[in-house]
Design a protein around this motif. Sequence first.
Motif, PDB file in Angstrom:
ATOM      1  N   CYS A  72       0.837  -1.206   0.000  1.00 19.90           N
ATOM      2  CA  CYS A  72       0.000   0.000   0.000  1.00 19.90           C
ATOM      3  C   CYS A  72       0.872   1.255   0.000  1.00 19.90           C
ATOM      4  O   CYS A  72       0.596   2.211  -0.719  1.00 19.90           O
ATOM      5  CB  CYS A  72      -0.929  -0.016   1.224  1.00 19.90           C
ATOM      6  N   ILE A  73       1.930   1.243   0.812  1.00 20.88           N
ATOM      7  CA  ILE A  73       2.831   2.403   0.878  1.00 20.88           C
ATOM      8  C   ILE A  73       3.534   2.589  -0.463  1.00 20.88           C
ATOM      9  O   ILE A  73       3.669   3.718  -0.960  1.00 20.88           O
ATOM     10  CB  ILE A  73       3.857   2.229   2.011  1.00 20.88           C
ATOM     11  N   ASN A  74       3.978   1.498  -1.067  1.00 26.00           N
ATOM     12  CA  ASN A  74       4.690   1.586  -2.348  1.00 26.00           C
ATOM     13  C   ASN A  74       3.781   2.084  -3.466  1.00 26.00           C
ATOM     14  O   ASN A  74       4.252   2.755  -4.390  1.00 26.00           O
ATOM     15  CB  ASN A  74       5.281   0.237  -2.729  1.00 26.00           C
ATOM     16  N   GLU A  75       2.503   1.764  -3.416  1.00 25.61           N
ATOM     17  CA  GLU A  75       1.569   2.180  -4.470  1.00 25.61           C
ATOM     18  C   GLU A  75       0.993   3.572  -4.259  1.00 25.61           C
ATOM     19  O   GLU A  75       0.359   4.132  -5.154  1.00 25.61           O
ATOM     20  CB  GLU A  75       0.432   1.152  -4.558  1.00 25.61           C
ATOM     21  N   LEU A  97       0.940  11.773   0.235  1.00 25.83           N
ATOM     22  CA  LEU A  97       0.901  11.560   1.679  1.00 25.83           C
ATOM     23  C   LEU A  97      -0.473  11.133   2.161  1.00 25.83           C
ATOM     24  O   LEU A  97      -0.574  10.295   3.072  1.00 25.83           O
ATOM     25  CB  LEU A  97       1.330  12.875   2.384  1.00 25.83           C
ATOM     26  N   ASP A  98      -1.536  11.653   1.574  1.00 19.90           N
ATOM     27  CA  ASP A  98      -2.883  11.275   1.981  1.00 19.90           C
ATOM     28  C   ASP A  98      -3.136   9.781   1.710  1.00 19.90           C
ATOM     29  O   ASP A  98      -3.752   9.098   2.537  1.00 19.90           O
ATOM     30  CB  ASP A  98      -3.946  12.104   1.246  1.00 19.90           C
ATOM     31  N   GLN A  99      -2.678   9.296   0.563  1.00 15.90           N
ATOM     32  CA  GLN A  99      -2.861   7.881   0.266  1.00 15.90           C
ATOM     33  C   GLN A  99      -2.015   7.000   1.215  1.00 15.90           C
ATOM     34  O   GLN A  99      -2.447   5.920   1.608  1.00 15.90           O
ATOM     35  CB  GLN A  99      -2.469   7.591  -1.184  1.00 15.90           C
ATOM     36  N   MET A 100      -0.838   7.487   1.602  1.00 14.63           N
ATOM     37  CA  MET A 100      -0.010   6.750   2.562  1.00 14.63           C
ATOM     38  C   MET A 100      -0.695   6.691   3.925  1.00 14.63           C
ATOM     39  O   MET A 100      -0.622   5.665   4.603  1.00 14.63           O
ATOM     40  CB  MET A 100       1.366   7.422   2.709  1.00 14.63           C
ATOM     41  N   ASN A 101      -1.347   7.758   4.347  1.00 12.33           N
ATOM     42  CA  ASN A 101      -2.031   7.786   5.643  1.00 12.33           C
ATOM     43  C   ASN A 101      -3.238   6.848   5.659  1.00 12.33           C
ATOM     44  O   ASN A 101      -3.650   6.399   6.719  1.00 12.33           O
ATOM     45  CB  ASN A 101      -2.480   9.197   5.991  1.00 12.33           C
ATOM     46  N   GLU A 102      -3.792   6.550   4.495  1.00 13.25           N
ATOM     47  CA  GLU A 102      -4.932   5.652   4.420  1.00 13.25           C
ATOM     48  C   GLU A 102      -4.514   4.174   4.542  1.00 13.25           C
ATOM     49  O   GLU A 102      -5.364   3.329   4.756  1.00 13.25           O
ATOM     50  CB  GLU A 102      -5.681   5.869   3.110  1.00 13.25           C
TER      51      GLU A 102
END
Length: 161
Positions: free
Chosen positions: A147-150, A154-159
């Motif tokens: 998930c972090i790699n994709e 930053l908002d997508q990483m926090n999700e």
Amino acid sequence: MNAQAGWYVDGNTPGLERWWDGNQWTDQTRPAGAPPAGYAPATAVNPEKNGLGLASLILGIIGLLFCLMPITGFIGFILGITGLALGLAGISRCRKNKATNKKTAIAGTILSVLAVIFGIVMFFTAVDQLGNDLDQIGTDLQDYSDCINEADNLDQMNECN
């Protein structure tokens, strides 16, 4: 002397008995207090309680209680092995007429065997559960890493959870 035939203390030799045949003293002697010929000396039968059997019973019960939870199954196994050894020793003492309570020793041995069996089962259950939990942790970490790699921002990483 009008005594009945039998063994009497020999007044001339301390520690010996001499046979009186009812009329006269014979040449037959024996150690004082010896049993009659052909008879075994009296022995005490079951002189004491069987503490080993009781200890086996207690260890078997406690071992089974420890086997109720997978994480403590190995403790139940150890208590079961100890109880099994004590139970077998208790049964052996009963067979030799050195102790009583054979039923207690047998019950302790049986419960200890059950504690050993359930201890083994619970140990392998705990190991299997640990393996499943570690697999799940690995899967969760892999999913989080993917998930972090994709993630593009930053908002997508926090999700990512």
